[in-house]
Structure formats: structure tokens, C-alpha cells
Design a protein around this motif. Sequence first.
Motif, PDB file in Angstrom:
ATOM      1  N   ALA A 145      35.622  34.075  43.557  1.00  0.00           N
ATOM      2  CA  ALA A 145      36.925  33.419  43.586  1.00  0.00           C
ATOM      3  C   ALA A 145      37.969  34.355  44.171  1.00  0.00           C
ATOM      4  N   PRO A 146      38.914  33.826  44.954  1.00  0.00           N
ATOM      5  CA  PRO A 146      40.000  34.670  45.469  1.00  0.00           C
ATOM      6  C   PRO A 146      40.838  35.243  44.329  1.00  0.00           C
ATOM      7  N   ILE A 147      41.477  36.374  44.597  1.00  0.00           N
ATOM      8  CA  ILE A 147      42.407  36.948  43.624  1.00  0.00           C
ATOM      9  C   ILE A 147      43.471  35.904  43.310  1.00  0.00           C
ATOM     10  N   GLY A 148      43.741  35.712  42.018  1.00  0.00           N
ATOM     11  CA  GLY A 148      44.739  34.716  41.617  1.00  0.00           C
ATOM     12  C   GLY A 148      44.303  34.002  40.348  1.00  0.00           C
ATOM     13  N   SER A 149      44.705  32.748  40.239  1.00  0.00           N
ATOM     14  CA  SER A 149      44.459  31.963  39.041  1.00  0.00           C
ATOM     15  C   SER A 149      43.090  31.299  39.101  1.00  0.00           C
ATOM     16  N   VAL A 150      42.368  31.333  37.975  1.00  0.00           N
ATOM     17  CA  VAL A 150      41.038  30.734  37.890  1.00  0.00           C
ATOM     18  C   VAL A 150      40.945  29.927  36.594  1.00  0.00           C
ATOM     19  N   ASP A 151      40.436  28.706  36.698  1.00  0.00           N
ATOM     20  CA  ASP A 151      40.051  27.926  35.520  1.00  0.00           C
ATOM     21  C   ASP A 151      38.533  27.889  35.474  1.00  0.00           C
ATOM     22  N   LEU A 152      37.966  28.385  34.381  1.00  0.00           N
ATOM     23  CA  LEU A 152      36.519  28.427  34.203  1.00  0.00           C
ATOM     24  C   LEU A 152      36.138  27.467  33.085  1.00  0.00           C
ATOM     25  N   LEU A 153      35.376  26.439  33.433  1.00  0.00           N
ATOM     26  CA  LEU A 153      34.931  25.449  32.461  1.00  0.00           C
ATOM     27  C   LEU A 153      33.430  25.615  32.260  1.00  0.00           C
ATOM     28  N   ALA A 154      33.018  25.880  31.024  1.00  0.00           N
ATOM     29  CA  ALA A 154      31.613  26.204  30.744  1.00  0.00           C
ATOM     30  C   ALA A 154      31.110  25.416  29.549  1.00  0.00           C
ATOM     31  N   ASN A 155      29.813  25.094  29.573  1.00  0.00           N
ATOM     32  CA  ASN A 155      29.255  24.485  28.372  1.00  0.00           C
ATOM     33  C   ASN A 155      28.839  25.578  27.386  1.00  0.00           C
ATOM     34  N   TYR A 156      28.231  25.189  26.265  1.00  0.00           N
ATOM     35  CA  TYR A 156      28.176  26.071  25.097  1.00  0.00           C
ATOM     36  C   TYR A 156      27.559  27.437  25.376  1.00  0.00           C
ATOM     37  N   THR A 157      26.292  27.479  25.818  1.00  0.00           N
ATOM     38  CA  THR A 157      25.663  28.791  25.981  1.00  0.00           C
ATOM     39  C   THR A 157      26.226  29.535  27.189  1.00  0.00           C
ATOM     40  N   ALA A 158      26.677  28.805  28.205  1.00  0.00           N
ATOM     41  CA  ALA A 158      27.298  29.470  29.356  1.00  0.00           C
ATOM     42  C   ALA A 158      28.588  30.166  28.918  1.00  0.00           C
ATOM     43  N   PHE A 159      29.371  29.489  28.082  1.00  0.00           N
ATOM     44  CA  PHE A 159      30.602  30.074  27.529  1.00  0.00           C
ATOM     45  C   PHE A 159      30.268  31.294  26.674  1.00  0.00           C
ATOM     46  N   ARG A 160      29.343  31.108  25.749  1.00  0.00           N
ATOM     47  CA  ARG A 160      28.975  32.192  24.828  1.00  0.00           C
ATOM     48  C   ARG A 160      28.472  33.422  25.574  1.00  0.00           C
ATOM     49  N   ASP A 161      27.573  33.202  26.522  1.00  0.00           N
ATOM     50  CA  ASP A 161      26.959  34.328  27.222  1.00  0.00           C
ATOM     51  C   ASP A 161      27.956  35.046  28.121  1.00  0.00           C
ATOM     52  N   PHE A 162      28.845  34.296  28.751  1.00  0.00           N
ATOM     53  CA  PHE A 162      29.823  34.949  29.614  1.00  0.00           C
ATOM     54  C   PHE A 162      30.812  35.777  28.792  1.00  0.00           C
ATOM     55  N   LYS A 163      31.277  35.239  27.667  1.00  0.00           N
ATOM     56  CA  LYS A 163      32.188  36.003  26.821  1.00  0.00           C
ATOM     57  C   LYS A 163      31.540  37.318  26.379  1.00  0.00           C
ATOM     58  N   ALA A 164      30.224  37.271  26.137  1.00  0.00           N
ATOM     59  CA  ALA A 164      29.533  38.467  25.652  1.00  0.00           C
ATOM     60  C   ALA A 164      29.437  39.558  26.713  1.00  0.00           C
ATOM     61  N   ILE A 165      29.378  39.177  27.994  1.00  0.00           N
ATOM     62  CA  ILE A 165      29.185  40.197  29.035  1.00  0.00           C
ATOM     63  C   ILE A 165      30.485  40.653  29.669  1.00  0.00           C
ATOM     64  N   ILE A 166      31.606  40.055  29.317  1.00  0.00           N
ATOM     65  CA  ILE A 166      32.869  40.438  29.957  1.00  0.00           C
ATOM     66  C   ILE A 166      33.139  41.942  29.847  1.00  0.00           C
ATOM     67  N   PRO A 167      33.014  42.558  28.662  1.00  0.00           N
ATOM     68  CA  PRO A 167      33.297  44.001  28.594  1.00  0.00           C
ATOM     69  C   PRO A 167      32.400  44.823  29.510  1.00  0.00           C
ATOM     70  N   ARG A 168      31.125  44.449  29.627  1.00  0.00           N
ATOM     71  CA  ARG A 168      30.204  45.214  30.462  1.00  0.00           C
ATOM     72  C   ARG A 168      30.453  44.989  31.954  1.00  0.00           C
ATOM     73  N   GLU A 169      30.723  43.755  32.327  1.00  0.00           N
ATOM     74  CA  GLU A 169      30.876  43.410  33.744  1.00  0.00           C
ATOM     75  C   GLU A 169      32.257  43.749  34.280  1.00  0.00           C
ATOM     76  N   PHE A 170      33.295  43.560  33.472  1.00  0.00           N
ATOM     77  CA  PHE A 170      34.671  43.665  33.963  1.00  0.00           C
ATOM     78  C   PHE A 170      35.496  44.694  33.215  1.00  0.00           C
ATOM     79  N   GLY A 171      34.904  45.370  32.240  1.00  0.00           N
ATOM     80  CA  GLY A 171      35.692  46.259  31.408  1.00  0.00           C
ATOM     81  C   GLY A 171      36.458  45.430  30.408  1.00  0.00           C
ATOM     82  N   GLU A 172      37.332  46.055  29.656  1.00  0.00           N
ATOM     83  CA  GLU A 172      38.120  45.329  28.668  1.00  0.00           C
ATOM     84  C   GLU A 172      39.077  44.406  29.401  1.00  0.00           C
ATOM     85  N   ALA A 173      38.987  43.080  29.092  1.00  0.00           N
ATOM     86  CA  ALA A 173      39.880  42.115  29.711  1.00  0.00           C
ATOM     87  C   ALA A 173      41.319  42.414  29.329  1.00  0.00           C
ATOM     88  N   LYS A 174      42.239  42.158  30.285  1.00  0.00           N
ATOM     89  CA  LYS A 174      43.655  42.464  30.040  1.00  0.00           C
ATOM     90  C   LYS A 174      44.419  41.197  29.773  1.00  0.00           C
TER      91      LYS A 174
END
Length: 430
Positions: free
Chosen positions: A401-430
Motif C-alpha cells: 500500500a502507498p504511504i498514507g491511510s489504510v483500512d484493513l478489513l480481516a476475518n477472525y484468524t487473519a485479524f488475530r494472526d496479523f495483530k500477533a506479528i505486528i511487533p516482529r514485522e513492523f516494530g512497536e506500532a505508533k
Amino acid sequence: MNLGLRGRFARGVGRFAAWASKASGRGSGGMIGGRVAMALDPRLLAKVSEGKKVVIVTGTNGKSTTTAMVREALMNAGVVASNVRGDNMTDGVLAAMLDTPDAQYAVLEVDELYVPKIAKLVKPAAFVLLNLSRDQLDRVGEMGSVESRLRQAVNENPDAFVVANCDDPLITSAAWDSPNPIWVAAGTTWTADSVSFPRTGTPVIRTESGWQVAGEQKYSRPKPHWVLDGNELLHEGNRYPLALALPGRANRANAAQAVAAAHALGVKIEDAISQVNRVSEVSGRYARENLEGRLTRILLAKNPAGWQEALSMLTTQTDEDRVHEGGEVETPSSIILSVNGQVGDGEDLSWLWDVEFDAIRRHDGPVIVCGERGTDMAVRLRYDGIECDLVDTTAEAVRKAPIGSVDLLANYTAFRDFKAIIPREFGEAK
């Protein structure tokens, strides 16, 4: 609260199991602590519920949000126990009660299939019945069987008051026999799963004033005690404005039922609304996180009705929408749809073809699809004439996605799994 020797031992071992789970990084502890404690004392949930005013919140969509809202509305009335992590089966409910043993109130999100069992143990003061629609048919079954479970719980607890959405015929059927109904006209946009009335098997006819059952004088939309009217809540001739931090019609509906429940428990309407307005995120949903320059809002949708409501919350833009007064054109926001098909999601995703994607069709920005079942979603969109990019993982989609605003719509396990990897993939979210 008299737990007895066995109960105290079970509580202590359960707490240790929860701590060990969190300390070892194996889980949040929200389930294992309750599971261990329940195994040692099967009556422990009944024991820890004694003397508490318990509210059971259930329905297909909105359980976590409404539970958070009711909990917030009761905070000034006393100490509140609540399964805020969304562990909504028996083990998770018990773990939440053990976390706050001295609470005067308990606000419990409960999976629809577990409502009769848990209600039998906790003896609720109130039910909040939100809505019913298709969800994980391979686990939950058809709507008629779910309605019968809720009806059973209502009938077995006649002293409890029942806050019920009277615009949903399935919920109305479940609550119909209650001696203490509080009908809320919370609205509904999804009617595909309530074409017949469970008590009669005859068609539901939609009218300007609500709905009625064909050929039946007895069953029709009850006269509501509370009415959601846009951004206002009507009760006994008075109007109360809502100023929610959470977006969307569905969350206003959740708020209407939360306020009605809190008021029935003795909270002033104005105070309940003020507290409900403060809820700004629920277990990571709705809050925006800065992921390498992409200001990303993560939305959860688990079934057709939930997807329809969530799609209405997306920041969709056309060229005309993006022009400022000064003539500058904003960078278009990006939309990411992440879809898995694991057991927790329901493995049959054919319902995607029932969802209307008009909100995305009018969007001029990038649309990116991902997840284990991303190909299913991409095919669905392209049949609607919506162009999209397909990548494997949610992290890839965010980076595409381009730099800017993003809306991410996920179903249950997609939401759960992505939230779990955010610190590893992107560092601490700001």
C-alpha cells in the motif's frame, strides 16, 4: 463469596496456570487458567458468581464491543469483572471472574452456543441479545438451532431482564417469553437470515413500521422502549445524543443496547452515554496504528452481516471526495481485505457471494487482497468489476500500500494472526 477449600485450591492453581501461560509466551492465559480451575472444581463458576449482578451479552456480531460498552457504563457503579480479551466460552468466562473476585458486577461476552450452560451457573441479572445471522455453519449450525438455545436460556432465567433488538425477528423470538423484556429498536441492515419466524416457520413480512409474521396476529415487532434514531437515542419522550468514538451504524446499535442495560441496572442515562462514548477501541479493533508510514485502521468482520456492516465503515474515496478547498488532491486511501478459512473462521466461505461490495466499487484508491483465501476474495471482487492486487500475506499487503491511510478489513484468524506479528514485522506500532 464462599469458595470452600476445593474452590480456593482450584482458583489458586488456575491463576498459576494463567501466569505460566503468559510468562512462557504460550498464550494470554485467558483460557487455560479457567480450564484448569474448572477441572479441579466444576462448580467454581457458580461459586464466584454468587452475590454479583451478572450481565450476559450474546449475538452473532457486536458481542465484544457491546460488552466493553456495558462494562464502561457500569465502571462508576462498582467493580466490574469482564472477559475483555473475548474468551467467551466457559473457561474464558471463569478466568475473567477469577481475575476480579471482589467485583459487584460481571459483564460477560458469551458464545451463543454456551449461553444456556453459563447462564445456569451464573444466574444472570440480565441478558443483552444483539442479533442473529449465519456464522461458522460448520460449528454453530443453522439459525433456528441458535435461536432455540437463546430461548432456552431466557425461559430458564425468568427473573433476568432481557435487552433485545426488536428489529431482529430471530432475537425477538428468543426473547418473546421473557417477563421482563426491554425492547430496543437498534435497527438491522442484514435480513437474509430472518426470512421466517422460528416459532411458526412462516414468512416474516417487512413493513414500514417494522415486521410482522404472515398469517399470525400474535407475532410482530414489539413496541420499543428505546429507539436508535441516527445519532440520537430516544427513551420515554426524551432524546439523548450519542457521540461515539467508534465508527458506524452497527456500533451505535451496540451503544443503544448497552445504555439500555446499564440504565436497567440503575445507571443514569446521561452517565451511561458519557461512559459509552469513551470506548475508542476493542481488543485492537478500530484503533489506527502507524505501520512504516501507513496509518492503518484494522477492522474485524467474521460473517456476511459483519462484513456488510464493516464495509460501510471503510474510508472510500472518489476523485471528487479527495479535493480540498484549496484545490489540492489527497493521496487515495488504500483498502486491504484479508481472508483466511481456518476452523475459527468457518471453512466454507461461499457466503462471500452474498455480501455487497458497493462501498469498494466507488473507491478510487488501491484495493489489495491477501490471506489464505485471498484468491476466493479476488475472484469475488472481479465478478463485481472491482480490480484488485493479490498478495500472500497481510504484512505484504500493508507494505504494498502507498504511504498514507489504510483500512484493513480481516476475518477472525487473519485479524488475530496479523495483530500477533505486528511487533516482529513492523516494530512497536505508533
